[in-house]
Design a protein around this motif. Structure first.
Motif, mmCIF file in Angstrom:
data_model
loop_
_atom_site.group_PDB
_atom_site.id
_atom_site.type_symbol
_atom_site.label_atom_id
_atom_site.label_comp_id
_atom_site.label_asym_id
_atom_site.label_seq_id
_atom_site.Cartn_x
_atom_site.Cartn_y
_atom_site.Cartn_z
ATOM 1 N N TYR A 76 14.079 -4.761 20.073
ATOM 2 C CA TYR A 76 13.512 -4.020 18.950
ATOM 3 C C TYR A 76 14.554 -3.084 18.357
ATOM 4 O O TYR A 76 15.301 -2.433 19.076
ATOM 5 N N SER A 77 14.559 -2.993 17.057
ATOM 6 C CA SER A 77 15.432 -2.075 16.353
ATOM 7 C C SER A 77 14.563 -0.983 15.745
ATOM 8 O O SER A 77 13.734 -1.262 14.883
ATOM 9 N N LEU A 78 14.733 0.261 16.215
ATOM 10 C CA LEU A 78 13.932 1.367 15.718
ATOM 11 C C LEU A 78 14.694 2.089 14.616
ATOM 12 O O LEU A 78 15.895 2.304 14.714
ATOM 13 N N ASP A 79 13.976 2.469 13.585
ATOM 14 C CA ASP A 79 14.562 3.192 12.463
ATOM 15 C C ASP A 79 14.971 4.583 12.932
ATOM 16 O O ASP A 79 14.138 5.355 13.401
ATOM 17 N N GLU A 80 16.243 4.918 12.798
ATOM 18 C CA GLU A 80 16.754 6.200 13.281
ATOM 19 C C GLU A 80 16.239 7.388 12.483
ATOM 20 O O GLU A 80 16.330 8.524 12.931
ATOM 21 N N ARG A 81 15.701 7.151 11.302
ATOM 22 C CA ARG A 81 15.179 8.239 10.459
ATOM 23 C C ARG A 81 13.762 8.647 10.846
ATOM 24 O O ARG A 81 13.244 9.641 10.348
ATOM 25 N N GLN B 234 0.808 -1.220 0.000
ATOM 26 C CA GLN B 234 0.000 0.000 0.000
ATOM 27 C C GLN B 234 0.842 1.271 0.000
ATOM 28 O O GLN B 234 0.308 2.357 -0.095
ATOM 29 N N GLY B 235 2.155 1.157 0.150
ATOM 30 C CA GLY B 235 3.010 2.339 0.180
ATOM 31 C C GLY B 235 2.973 3.071 1.511
ATOM 32 O O GLY B 235 3.345 4.234 1.595
ATOM 33 N N LEU B 236 2.505 2.410 2.546
ATOM 34 C CA LEU B 236 2.450 3.036 3.864
ATOM 35 C C LEU B 236 3.849 3.146 4.449
ATOM 36 O O LEU B 236 4.728 2.348 4.145
ATOM 37 N N ARG B 237 4.050 4.152 5.294
ATOM 38 C CA ARG B 237 5.333 4.288 5.964
ATOM 39 C C ARG B 237 5.086 4.671 7.410
ATOM 40 O O ARG B 237 4.020 5.185 7.761
ATOM 41 N N ILE B 238 6.077 4.454 8.248
ATOM 42 C CA ILE B 238 5.964 4.760 9.669
ATOM 43 C C ILE B 238 6.147 6.256 9.862
ATOM 44 O O ILE B 238 7.125 6.834 9.392
ATOM 45 N N ALA B 239 5.207 6.912 10.564
ATOM 46 C CA ALA B 239 5.296 8.346 10.833
ATOM 47 C C ALA B 239 6.046 8.614 12.128
ATOM 48 O O ALA B 239 6.730 9.619 12.256
ATOM 49 N N ALA B 240 5.940 7.711 13.114
ATOM 50 C CA ALA B 240 6.620 7.879 14.400
ATOM 51 C C ALA B 240 6.584 6.567 15.159
ATOM 52 O O ALA B 240 5.685 5.759 14.978
ATOM 53 N N HIS B 241 7.580 6.383 16.005
ATOM 54 C CA HIS B 241 7.583 5.265 16.949
ATOM 55 C C HIS B 241 7.014 5.809 18.254
ATOM 56 O O HIS B 241 7.597 6.709 18.854
ATOM 57 N N ILE B 242 5.853 5.297 18.679
ATOM 58 C CA ILE B 242 5.263 5.757 19.935
ATOM 59 C C ILE B 242 5.424 4.675 20.989
ATOM 60 O O ILE B 242 5.637 3.511 20.671
ATOM 61 N N ILE C 234 2.740 14.765 15.292
ATOM 62 C CA ILE C 234 3.388 14.631 13.998
ATOM 63 C C ILE C 234 2.296 14.603 12.939
ATOM 64 O O ILE C 234 1.375 13.796 13.022
ATOM 65 N N PRO C 235 2.367 15.481 11.939
ATOM 66 C CA PRO C 235 1.348 15.447 10.888
ATOM 67 C C PRO C 235 1.405 14.140 10.114
ATOM 68 O O PRO C 235 2.474 13.677 9.745
ATOM 69 N N LEU C 236 0.270 13.559 9.946
ATOM 70 C CA LEU C 236 0.187 12.307 9.206
ATOM 71 C C LEU C 236 -0.088 12.604 7.738
ATOM 72 O O LEU C 236 -0.830 13.520 7.420
ATOM 73 N N PRO C 237 0.521 11.825 6.847
ATOM 74 C CA PRO C 237 0.316 12.071 5.415
ATOM 75 C C PRO C 237 -1.116 11.864 4.977
ATOM 76 O O PRO C 237 -1.900 11.240 5.536
#
Length: 48
Positions: A29-34, A12-20, A45-48
């Protein structure tokens, strides 16, 4: 036989907006640093 839910759908092209709730994540767990990391559940955080 078992089939995982969503395994037959196209991406679906979804992406993570934030790790809560990152403060409660296990050390395995390995969290994406970006991606912004928020220790609690609230976010602004504004969601797309």
């Amino acid at each position: 036989m078992s089939i995982a839910a969503g395994s037959l759908d196209r991406p679906q092209g979804l992406r993570i907006a934030a790790h809560i709730y990152a403060a409660e994540a296990g050390d395995y767990y390995s969290l994406d640093e970006r991606v912004p990391v928020l220790p609690g559940g609230g976010h602004r955080i504004p969601l797309p």
